[in-house]
Design an enzyme around this catalytic site. Structure first.
Site, PDB file in Angstrom:
ATOM      1  N   GLY A   1       0.830  -1.208   0.000  1.00  0.00           N
ATOM      2  CA  GLY A   1       0.000   0.000   0.000  1.00  0.00           C
ATOM      3  C   GLY A   1       0.860   1.252   0.000  1.00  0.00           C
TER       4      GLY A   1
ATOM      5  N   VAL B   1      18.325   7.462  -2.730  1.00  0.00           N
ATOM      6  CA  VAL B   1      19.075   7.763  -3.959  1.00  0.00           C
ATOM      7  C   VAL B   1      20.217   8.749  -3.667  1.00  0.00           C
ATOM      8  CG1 VAL B   1      18.906   8.896  -6.226  1.00  0.00           C
ATOM      9  CG2 VAL B   1      17.156   7.246  -5.513  1.00  0.00           C
TER      10      VAL B   1
ATOM     11  N   ARG C   1       1.105  -4.882  -5.599  1.00  0.00           N
ATOM     12  CA  ARG C   1       1.136  -6.151  -4.880  1.00  0.00           C
ATOM     13  C   ARG C   1       1.523  -7.192  -5.932  1.00  0.00           C
ATOM     14  NH1 ARG C   1      -2.702  -3.282  -1.659  1.00  0.00           N
ATOM     15  NH2 ARG C   1      -1.733  -3.167   0.387  1.00  0.00           N
TER      16      ARG C   1
ATOM     17  N   ASP D   1       4.741  -4.740   6.362  1.00  0.00           N
ATOM     18  CA  ASP D   1       5.269  -6.030   6.812  1.00  0.00           C
ATOM     19  C   ASP D   1       5.281  -7.088   5.707  1.00  0.00           C
ATOM     20  OD1 ASP D   1       2.543  -6.164   6.860  1.00  0.00           O
ATOM     21  OD2 ASP D   1       2.386  -6.968   8.892  1.00  0.00           O
ATOM     22  N   GLY D   2       4.268  -7.067   4.802  1.00  0.00           N
ATOM     23  CA  GLY D   2       4.271  -8.020   3.694  1.00  0.00           C
ATOM     24  C   GLY D   2       5.507  -7.827   2.826  1.00  0.00           C
ATOM     25  N   SER D   3       5.827  -6.578   2.556  1.00  0.00           N
ATOM     26  CA  SER D   3       6.995  -6.273   1.725  1.00  0.00           C
ATOM     27  C   SER D   3       8.286  -6.743   2.406  1.00  0.00           C
ATOM     28  CB  SER D   3       7.079  -4.765   1.467  1.00  0.00           C
ATOM     29  OG  SER D   3       5.895  -4.334   0.837  1.00  0.00           O
TER      30      SER D   3
ATOM     31  N   THR E   1       3.817   2.761   6.025  1.00  0.00           N
ATOM     32  CA  THR E   1       2.410   2.399   5.910  1.00  0.00           C
ATOM     33  C   THR E   1       1.607   3.345   6.796  1.00  0.00           C
ATOM     34  OG1 THR E   1       0.777   0.801   6.722  1.00  0.00           O
ATOM     35  CG2 THR E   1       2.997   0.496   7.505  1.00  0.00           C
TER      36      THR E   1
ATOM     37  N   ASP F   1      -0.988   2.789   8.425  1.00  0.00           N
ATOM     38  CA  ASP F   1      -1.653   2.142   9.568  1.00  0.00           C
ATOM     39  C   ASP F   1      -0.817   2.141  10.851  1.00  0.00           C
ATOM     40  OD1 ASP F   1      -3.696   1.664   7.862  1.00  0.00           O
ATOM     41  OD2 ASP F   1      -3.547  -0.511   7.865  1.00  0.00           O
TER      42      ASP F   1
ATOM     43  N   ASP G   1       1.199  -0.062  11.871  1.00  0.00           N
ATOM     44  CA  ASP G   1       1.053  -1.371  12.503  1.00  0.00           C
ATOM     45  C   ASP G   1       2.343  -2.190  12.487  1.00  0.00           C
ATOM     46  OD1 ASP G   1       1.067  -1.748   9.798  1.00  0.00           O
ATOM     47  OD2 ASP G   1      -0.724  -2.986   9.710  1.00  0.00           O
TER      48      ASP G   1
ATOM     49  N   ARG H   1      -6.803  -1.389   9.355  1.00  0.00           N
ATOM     50  CA  ARG H   1      -7.430  -2.714   9.293  1.00  0.00           C
ATOM     51  C   ARG H   1      -7.200  -3.518  10.565  1.00  0.00           C
ATOM     52  NH1 ARG H   1      -5.099  -5.559   4.391  1.00  0.00           N
ATOM     53  NH2 ARG H   1      -3.881  -3.667   4.486  1.00  0.00           N
TER      54      ARG H   1
ATOM     55  N   GLY I   1     -12.268  15.289  19.417  1.00  0.00           N
ATOM     56  CA  GLY I   1     -13.202  15.206  20.544  1.00  0.00           C
ATOM     57  C   GLY I   1     -14.324  14.218  20.330  1.00  0.00           C
TER      58      GLY I   1
ATOM     59  N   LYS J   1     -25.221  18.696  25.195  1.00  0.00           N
ATOM     60  CA  LYS J   1     -24.450  18.456  23.959  1.00  0.00           C
ATOM     61  C   LYS J   1     -25.402  18.071  22.830  1.00  0.00           C
ATOM     62  CE  LYS J   1     -20.368  15.746  22.502  1.00  0.00           C
ATOM     63  NZ  LYS J   1     -19.425  16.769  22.077  1.00  0.00           N
TER      64      LYS J   1
ATOM     65  N   GLU K   1     -11.404   1.138  10.608  1.00  0.00           N
ATOM     66  CA  GLU K   1     -11.768   0.259   9.481  1.00  0.00           C
ATOM     67  C   GLU K   1     -11.883  -1.206   9.925  1.00  0.00           C
ATOM     68  OE1 GLU K   1      -8.521   0.320   6.776  1.00  0.00           O
ATOM     69  OE2 GLU K   1      -9.537  -0.846   5.230  1.00  0.00           O
TER      70      GLU K   1
ATOM     71  N   HIS L   1      -9.674   5.729   0.889  1.00  0.00           N
ATOM     72  CA  HIS L   1      -8.313   5.940   0.383  1.00  0.00           C
ATOM     73  C   HIS L   1      -7.860   7.388   0.325  1.00  0.00           C
ATOM     74  CE1 HIS L   1      -7.557   1.799  -1.668  1.00  0.00           C
ATOM     75  NE2 HIS L   1      -7.490   1.785  -0.350  1.00  0.00           N
TER      76      HIS L   1
HETATM   77  P1  ADP Z   1       2.539  -4.225   2.745  1.00  0.00           P
HETATM   78  O1  ADP Z   1       3.991  -4.290   2.426  1.00  0.00           O
HETATM   79  O2  ADP Z   1       1.993  -2.833   2.679  1.00  0.00           O
HETATM   80  O3  ADP Z   1       2.192  -4.982   4.030  1.00  0.00           O
HETATM   81  P2  ADP Z   1       1.460  -6.485   1.164  1.00  0.00           P
HETATM   82  O4  ADP Z   1       1.164  -7.322   2.367  1.00  0.00           O
HETATM   83  O5  ADP Z   1       0.457  -6.440   0.085  1.00  0.00           O
HETATM   84  O6  ADP Z   1       1.744  -4.949   1.546  1.00  0.00           O
HETATM   85  O7  ADP Z   1       2.851  -7.000   0.572  1.00  0.00           O
HETATM   86  C1  ADP Z   1       3.440  -6.398  -0.559  1.00  0.00           C
HETATM   87  C2  ADP Z   1       4.109  -7.448  -1.429  1.00  0.00           C
HETATM   88  O8  ADP Z   1       5.128  -8.117  -0.674  1.00  0.00           O
HETATM   89  C3  ADP Z   1       3.200  -8.590  -1.883  1.00  0.00           C
HETATM   90  O9  ADP Z   1       2.475  -8.280  -3.035  1.00  0.00           O
HETATM   91  C4  ADP Z   1       4.178  -9.709  -2.146  1.00  0.00           C
HETATM   92  O10 ADP Z   1       4.813  -9.559  -3.398  1.00  0.00           O
HETATM   93  C5  ADP Z   1       5.204  -9.485  -1.051  1.00  0.00           C
HETATM   94  N1  ADP Z   1       4.861 -10.354   0.092  1.00  0.00           N
HETATM   95  C6  ADP Z   1       3.848 -10.203   0.968  1.00  0.00           C
HETATM   96  N2  ADP Z   1       3.809 -11.199   1.864  1.00  0.00           N
HETATM   97  C7  ADP Z   1       4.824 -12.023   1.541  1.00  0.00           C
HETATM   98  C8  ADP Z   1       5.318 -13.258   2.088  1.00  0.00           C
HETATM   99  N3  ADP Z   1       4.764 -13.841   3.155  1.00  0.00           N
HETATM  100  N4  ADP Z   1       6.401 -13.816   1.489  1.00  0.00           N
HETATM  101  C9  ADP Z   1       6.974 -13.222   0.410  1.00  0.00           C
HETATM  102  N5  ADP Z   1       6.560 -12.070  -0.138  1.00  0.00           N
HETATM  103  C10 ADP Z   1       5.510 -11.475   0.407  1.00  0.00           C
END
Ligand code: ADP
Length: 320
Positions: free
Chosen positions: A11, A24, A72, A103-105, A125, A127, A129, A171, A185, A214, A223, A250
């Site tokens: 995201g 860079v 993604r 965290d996914g990235s 991010t 969030d 989180d 989320r 408030g 009030k 969310e 968004h």
């Molecule tokens: P964010 O980084 O904002 O948490 P996502 O969870 O969508 O977003 O993760 C972004 C990208 O990172 C995913 O589309 C995928 O390519 C990669 N990714 C996410 N989870 C995993 C995982 N468990 N293992 C390997 N790559 C992952």
């Protein structure tokens, strides 16, 4: 380390551009070559990357979104996809990658690290989180955007003596809802981390405050809690106040990053490159207690972030 790459993934968040710029510029300052990768891990898989110069990142520090685009990438979650990304790095003599995302990235960065590509993650991010840092890049801007939107909405809602149920992003985390709720408030703040009882924590509070005169109420919903439209109907039925639900969505992701996010992104971008120069890999760079530090990605992702329950208590005490 002679050549590195930078990408934004998952995201988008305001401040991603400022982080790209810092990566860079620090890389070039230290004599490294640097490639910009387009659309997250997809760009590594497809070889969609190009050399960055000092001027490639001019005029972006104040812009929301990301000049490198983000995506993604389901393909990157397959062994074949990872191997294509590794191959792109090898073919382009890329020794290190800075991954700006959530965290996914960072999970993806771990996979690259396992294949011998040094990776550093920058938490970005809205969030907030990610447990290992005080604040993620984009969080401050998103909160300020949501606060300004509520301020606008309250002018009209107040004129009509309405109750506004407002849903903000988050989320799995209620940080935006809690802090924006305090800042505007809100009479009641519902977050995924803390259980609530609609009758006691929303309806009774509105009725009690109405007794003291009030006439306008804001209920802030994260969310991850959802159900804002149904909640608005219920409040109207139980209290008699005309109630409307507004889901910001968004729009909270966009806009010019705040000073805090620009400075944070600049510090983390610089530090990510310093870590690569020092030969480190598989780390997340963060600011904790206003000190720059870094964690192993696995360790960082295992940390649990808790909401400040004292802040939550305070928010409800001062908003009746
Ligand atoms: P964010 O980084 O904002 O948490 P996502 O969870 O969508 O977003 O993760 C972004 C990208 O990172 C995913 O589309 C995928 O390519 C990669 N990714 C996410 N989870 C995993 C995982 N468990 N293992 C390997 N790559 C992952």
């Amino acid at each position: 380390m002679k050549k590195i790459a930078v990408l934004t993934s998952g995201g988008d968040a305001p401040g991603m551009n400022a982080a790209v710029r810092a990566v860079v510029r620090t890389a070039l300052y230290n004599g490294l070559e640097v490639m910009g990768v387009y659309r997250g891990y997809n760009g590594l898989i497809n070889g969609d990357l190009e050399p960055m110069t000092l001027r490639s990142v001019s005029e972006i520090i104040h812009r929301g979104g990301t000049m490198l685009h983000t995506a993604r990438s389901p393909e990157f979650r397959t062994e074949e996809g990872i191997m294509k990304a590794v191959e792109t790095c090898r073919k382009n003599d890329i020794d290190g990658v800075v991954v700006i995302g959530g965290d996914g990235s960072f999970r993806g960065a771990q996979d690259l690290s396992r294949h011998g590509i040094s990776c550093i993650g920058i938490p970005c991010t809205i969030d907030n989180d990610i447990a290992c840092c005080d604040r993620t890049i984009g969080y401050d801007t998103a909160m300020n955007t949501a606060m300004e939107l509520v301020d606008k909405l309250r002018d009209t809602a107040q004129s009509h003596d309405r109750c506004s149920v407002i849903e903000v992003m988050g989320r799995r985390a209620g940080y935006i809802a809690l802090n924006v709720g305090i800042a505007v408030g809100a009479i009641s703040i519902l977050v995924p981390e803390i259980p609530y009882d609609v009758e006691k924590d929303v309806i009774d509070r509105i009725l009690a405050a109405a007794q003291t005169g009030k006439q306008h109420f804001i209920v802030m919903v994260a969310e991850g809690v959802g159900g804002s439209t149904e909640l608005a109907h219920h409040i109207e039925k139980q209290t008699g106040f005309e109630t409307r639900a507004t889901i910001f969505g968004h729009v909270q992701r966009g806009g010019r990053p705040t000073l805090c996010d620009r400075v944070l992104a600049s510090r983390l971008g610089d530090e990510a490159v310093q870590l690569l120069l020092a030969g480190k890999s598989n780390r997340v760079v963060t600011v904790r207690n206003d000190q720059i530090t870094d964690y192993d990605i696995e360790e960082a992702l295992a940390m649990k972030k808790t909401l400040d329950t004292n802040l939550y208590r305070m928010a409800h005490e001062i908003s009746l």
